[in-house]
Scaffold this motif. Structure first.
Motif, mmCIF file in Angstrom:
data_model
loop_
_atom_site.group_PDB
_atom_site.id
_atom_site.type_symbol
_atom_site.label_atom_id
_atom_site.label_comp_id
_atom_site.label_asym_id
_atom_site.label_seq_id
_atom_site.Cartn_x
_atom_site.Cartn_y
_atom_site.Cartn_z
ATOM 1 N N ARG A 224 0.850 -1.190 0.000
ATOM 2 C CA ARG A 224 0.000 0.000 0.000
ATOM 3 C C ARG A 224 0.884 1.237 0.000
ATOM 4 N NH1 ARG A 224 -3.299 -3.637 2.944
ATOM 5 N NH2 ARG A 224 -5.459 -3.636 2.180
ATOM 6 N N SER A 225 0.617 2.117 -0.941
ATOM 7 C CA SER A 225 1.415 3.333 -1.080
ATOM 8 C C SER A 225 0.539 4.557 -0.845
ATOM 9 C CB SER A 225 2.033 3.401 -2.475
ATOM 10 O OG SER A 225 2.752 4.604 -2.651
ATOM 11 N N PHE A 226 1.083 5.529 -0.102
ATOM 12 C CA PHE A 226 0.412 6.802 0.150
ATOM 13 C C PHE A 226 1.369 7.927 -0.223
ATOM 14 C CE2 PHE A 226 -1.623 3.755 2.885
ATOM 15 C CZ PHE A 226 -2.966 4.086 2.838
ATOM 16 N N VAL A 227 0.936 8.818 -1.110
ATOM 17 C CA VAL A 227 1.784 9.879 -1.640
ATOM 18 C C VAL A 227 1.213 11.238 -1.251
ATOM 19 C CG1 VAL A 227 2.690 10.965 -3.728
ATOM 20 C CG2 VAL A 227 2.469 8.462 -3.613
ATOM 21 N N LEU A 228 2.077 12.113 -0.713
ATOM 22 C CA LEU A 228 1.749 13.530 -0.571
ATOM 23 C C LEU A 228 2.900 14.317 -1.187
ATOM 24 C CD1 LEU A 228 0.121 15.957 0.314
ATOM 25 C CD2 LEU A 228 1.198 15.797 2.576
ATOM 26 N N ASP A 229 2.613 14.986 -2.285
ATOM 27 C CA ASP A 229 3.628 15.751 -3.017
ATOM 28 C C ASP A 229 3.170 17.195 -3.104
ATOM 29 O OD1 ASP A 229 5.350 16.865 -4.990
ATOM 30 O OD2 ASP A 229 5.674 14.870 -5.844
ATOM 31 N N THR A 230 3.998 18.108 -2.568
ATOM 32 C CA THR A 230 3.643 19.527 -2.605
ATOM 33 C C THR A 230 4.571 20.315 -3.525
ATOM 34 O OG1 THR A 230 4.867 19.832 -0.527
ATOM 35 C CG2 THR A 230 2.488 19.557 -0.373
ATOM 36 N N GLY A 231 5.076 19.627 -4.548
ATOM 37 C CA GLY A 231 5.679 20.337 -5.657
ATOM 38 C C GLY A 231 7.183 20.454 -5.657
ATOM 39 N N ALA A 232 7.699 20.733 -6.848
ATOM 40 C CA ALA A 232 9.108 21.005 -7.100
ATOM 41 C C ALA A 232 9.175 21.758 -8.424
ATOM 42 C CB ALA A 232 9.911 19.711 -7.187
ATOM 43 N N ARG A 233 10.343 22.328 -8.700
ATOM 44 C CA ARG A 233 10.475 22.988 -10.011
ATOM 45 C C ARG A 233 10.208 21.986 -11.121
ATOM 46 N NH1 ARG A 233 9.803 24.877 -13.906
ATOM 47 N NH2 ARG A 233 10.848 26.542 -15.046
ATOM 48 N N LEU A 234 10.725 20.774 -10.944
ATOM 49 C CA LEU A 234 10.415 19.677 -11.852
ATOM 50 C C LEU A 234 10.477 18.373 -11.068
ATOM 51 C CD1 LEU A 234 9.861 18.426 -14.605
ATOM 52 C CD2 LEU A 234 12.326 18.487 -15.071
ATOM 53 N N GLY A 235 9.370 17.656 -11.029
ATOM 54 C CA GLY A 235 9.332 16.380 -10.333
ATOM 55 C C GLY A 235 8.728 15.311 -11.220
ATOM 56 N N ARG A 236 9.321 14.145 -11.192
ATOM 57 C CA ARG A 236 8.816 13.015 -11.980
ATOM 58 C C ARG A 236 8.934 11.757 -11.120
ATOM 59 N NH1 ARG A 236 7.124 11.123 -17.423
ATOM 60 N NH2 ARG A 236 7.391 8.869 -17.274
ATOM 61 N N GLN A 237 7.825 11.040 -10.955
ATOM 62 C CA GLN A 237 7.811 9.788 -10.196
ATOM 63 C C GLN A 237 7.199 8.701 -11.054
ATOM 64 O OE1 GLN A 237 8.596 8.730 -6.641
ATOM 65 N NE2 GLN A 237 8.397 6.869 -7.869
ATOM 66 N N ASP A 238 7.959 7.640 -11.294
ATOM 67 C CA ASP A 238 7.436 6.428 -11.924
ATOM 68 C C ASP A 238 7.312 5.373 -10.836
ATOM 69 O OD1 ASP A 238 7.838 6.290 -15.306
ATOM 70 O OD2 ASP A 238 8.646 7.992 -14.209
ATOM 71 N N LEU A 239 6.103 4.869 -10.615
ATOM 72 C CA LEU A 239 5.837 3.844 -9.602
ATOM 73 C C LEU A 239 5.185 2.659 -10.303
ATOM 74 C CD1 LEU A 239 5.645 2.786 -6.703
ATOM 75 C CD2 LEU A 239 3.556 4.124 -6.425
ATOM 76 N N ASN A 240 5.924 1.550 -10.372
ATOM 77 C CA ASN A 240 5.471 0.370 -11.106
ATOM 78 C C ASN A 240 5.333 -0.797 -10.132
ATOM 79 O OD1 ASN A 240 5.825 1.863 -13.575
ATOM 80 N ND2 ASN A 240 8.016 1.469 -13.376
ATOM 81 N N VAL A 241 4.102 -1.299 -9.979
ATOM 82 C CA VAL A 241 3.807 -2.371 -9.031
ATOM 83 C C VAL A 241 3.444 -3.626 -9.822
ATOM 84 C CG1 VAL A 241 2.328 -3.103 -7.122
ATOM 85 C CG2 VAL A 241 2.977 -0.693 -7.343
ATOM 86 N N TYR A 242 4.109 -4.716 -9.508
ATOM 87 C CA TYR A 242 3.884 -5.992 -10.195
ATOM 88 C C TYR A 242 3.306 -7.002 -9.202
ATOM 89 C CZ TYR A 242 6.697 -4.027 -13.951
ATOM 90 O OH TYR A 242 7.174 -3.212 -14.957
ATOM 91 N N LEU A 243 2.060 -7.405 -9.438
ATOM 92 C CA LEU A 243 1.410 -8.439 -8.636
ATOM 93 C C LEU A 243 1.734 -9.772 -9.304
ATOM 94 C CD1 LEU A 243 -2.010 -6.616 -8.119
ATOM 95 C CD2 LEU A 243 0.070 -6.453 -6.730
ATOM 96 N N LYS A 244 2.718 -10.466 -8.755
ATOM 97 C CA LYS A 244 3.348 -11.555 -9.493
ATOM 98 C C LYS A 244 2.783 -12.934 -9.182
ATOM 99 C CE LYS A 244 7.407 -10.915 -10.976
ATOM 100 N NZ LYS A 244 8.854 -10.853 -11.201
#
Length: 400
Positions: A224-244
């Motif tokens: 379980r992931s919980f994200v709180l992002d309040t910004g940046a000049r440039l922000g990039r998040q790749d989150l890849n979850v594999y249910l294997k």
């Protein structure tokens, strides 16, 4: 973008160590493909040309003190993106060690869309491995802070493994100033019957932060992931979850709040690699001023993954005339006996709700804040760790 590749990853800067062949292969891939541009579908909204306007120094820790935590936790401090293992606070059941060649086995990246992952592999400093066993009685915090004069490009790399039946809350906390770049790659494995509560708290003025996280969830495990992002000049998040494997469960809840001169891009994917797996995702974005938010959420149910169930929902608020939000939910389904749904909405604050609050005596500014908070807080309220939930909601309220 080949000039940018040569500037960020000069051949002369390759480290000579036990990973030299991996670094050289990554270097060749980066030079072959280059960085993404506006024609690269997964990056068409991410203005990485900002990097061409900045000069990055060699990374170095600043000797800053570890941040004070608002709740009881164990702390690993990445000062300017660099971990000093000698100051690590490790509870019982947590082991920290240098990563080995075996940890890199099986890593596969694609072409131009994976340029920052290639860059990290070519340029990472010390790769660390964290193994968690048993049940942690308090959160483990990975705090990355940058000084106001931070101007380096650093490339942290972590391997995190939860042993079978382990239970843990992991908090990634990134904050600070400067005009440098933090380009991180995390590989997470959640063992059989284990459960990981993964919190990501992101902020940071003019910094460029790029993060790629892969999570492998095996039989009867929960992520379980919980994200709180309040910004940046440039922000990039790749989150890849594999249910294997059968019984694997994955959830992503996130809130992004942006103001002027901020651009944040979230690309998430949940892959149902086999049947009898479940997932859910809910994301909220709020953009004011000239802020730009991007959300691309993808649910991929592979062939022969019957009895898989998923739900994806994203909602966004435009709070300023110049703000922009690009939202793209995706379902890619190759099995028939599944249930899957998705939805996306983009709008503004409800005038009727605002009028109702004002008619009850609330000033306009207070009424606006309450409506924004009610909209943005919902994905965070499911956080089971009460002190962490209270901290996230207090951070959100302060930002609004």
């Amino acid at each position: 973008m080949s000039e940018l590749a040569e500037r960020l990853a000069p051949e002369s800067a390759l480290a000579a160590d036990d990973f030299s062949d991996l670094r050289q292969a990554a270097q060749r891939a980066l030079m072959q493909h280059g960085f993404p541009d506006l024609k690269t579908e997964a990056w068409k909204y991410t203005p990485i040309r900002l990097l061409e306007k900045r000069e990055f120094q060699t990374g170095a820790a600043s000797s800053a003190e570890a941040p004070e935590l608002p709740f009881d936790a164990c702390l690993l401090h990445f000062d300017n993106g660099i971990l000093n293992a000698d100051t690590a606070e490790l509870p019982a059941g947590v082991k920290l060690e240098a990563a080995t060649r075996d940890d890199f086995e099986g890593i596969e990246y694609g072409g131009r869309e994976d340029a920052f992952a290639w860059l990290n592999l070519a340029r990472f400093g010390q790769a660390w491995k964290i193994r968690i066993e048993g049940e942690l009685d308090k959160p483990l915090v990975l705090a990355t802070t940058t000084a106001d004069d931070f101007a380096a490009a650093v490339h942290p790399r972590l391997f995190i493994e939860l042993a079978d039946n382990a239970r843990a809350t992991l908090v990634e906390w990134q904050a600070g100033g400067g005009e440098g770049m933090v380009n991180a790659v995390n590989e997470i494995r959640v063992g059989q019957g284990a459960a990981l509560n993964h919190v990501m708290r992101r902020s940071g003025g003019d910094i460029v932060r790029v993060s790629r996280t892969r999570v492998d969830v095996v039989r009867d495990a929960e992520y379980r992931s919980f994200v709180l992002d309040t910004g940046a000049r440039l922000g990039r998040q790749d989150l890849n979850v594999y249910l294997k494997e059968a019984g694997a469960h994955g959830e992503i809840d996130g809130t992004v709040v942006l103001d002027s001169k901020q651009h944040v891009d979230y690309h998430t994917s949940i892959d149902h690699c086999t049947g009898h797996t479940n997932s859910r995702e809910a994301f909220r974005l709020l953009a004011d001023g000239t802020g730009v938010g991007v959300f691309n959420g993808r649910i991929h149910i592979h062939e022969d993954s019957d009895d898989s169930h998923s739900d994806l929902n994203t909602a966004s608020l435009l709070l300023g005339e110049m703000a922009r939000i690009n939202a793209k939910p995706e379902l890619e389904i190759y099995s028939e006996d599944v249930t899957a749904s998705h939805g996306a909405t983009i709008g503004q604050l409800d005038d009727d709700a605002l009028f109702y609050l004002r008619s009850r005596g609330l000033p306009t500014e207070k009424a606006n804040t309450l409506l924004k908070y009610g909209f943005a807080a919902e994905p965070l309220e499911g956080q089971a760790e009460a002190p962490v939930r209270d901290w996230l909601l207090a951070e959100l309220q302060g930002q609004l």
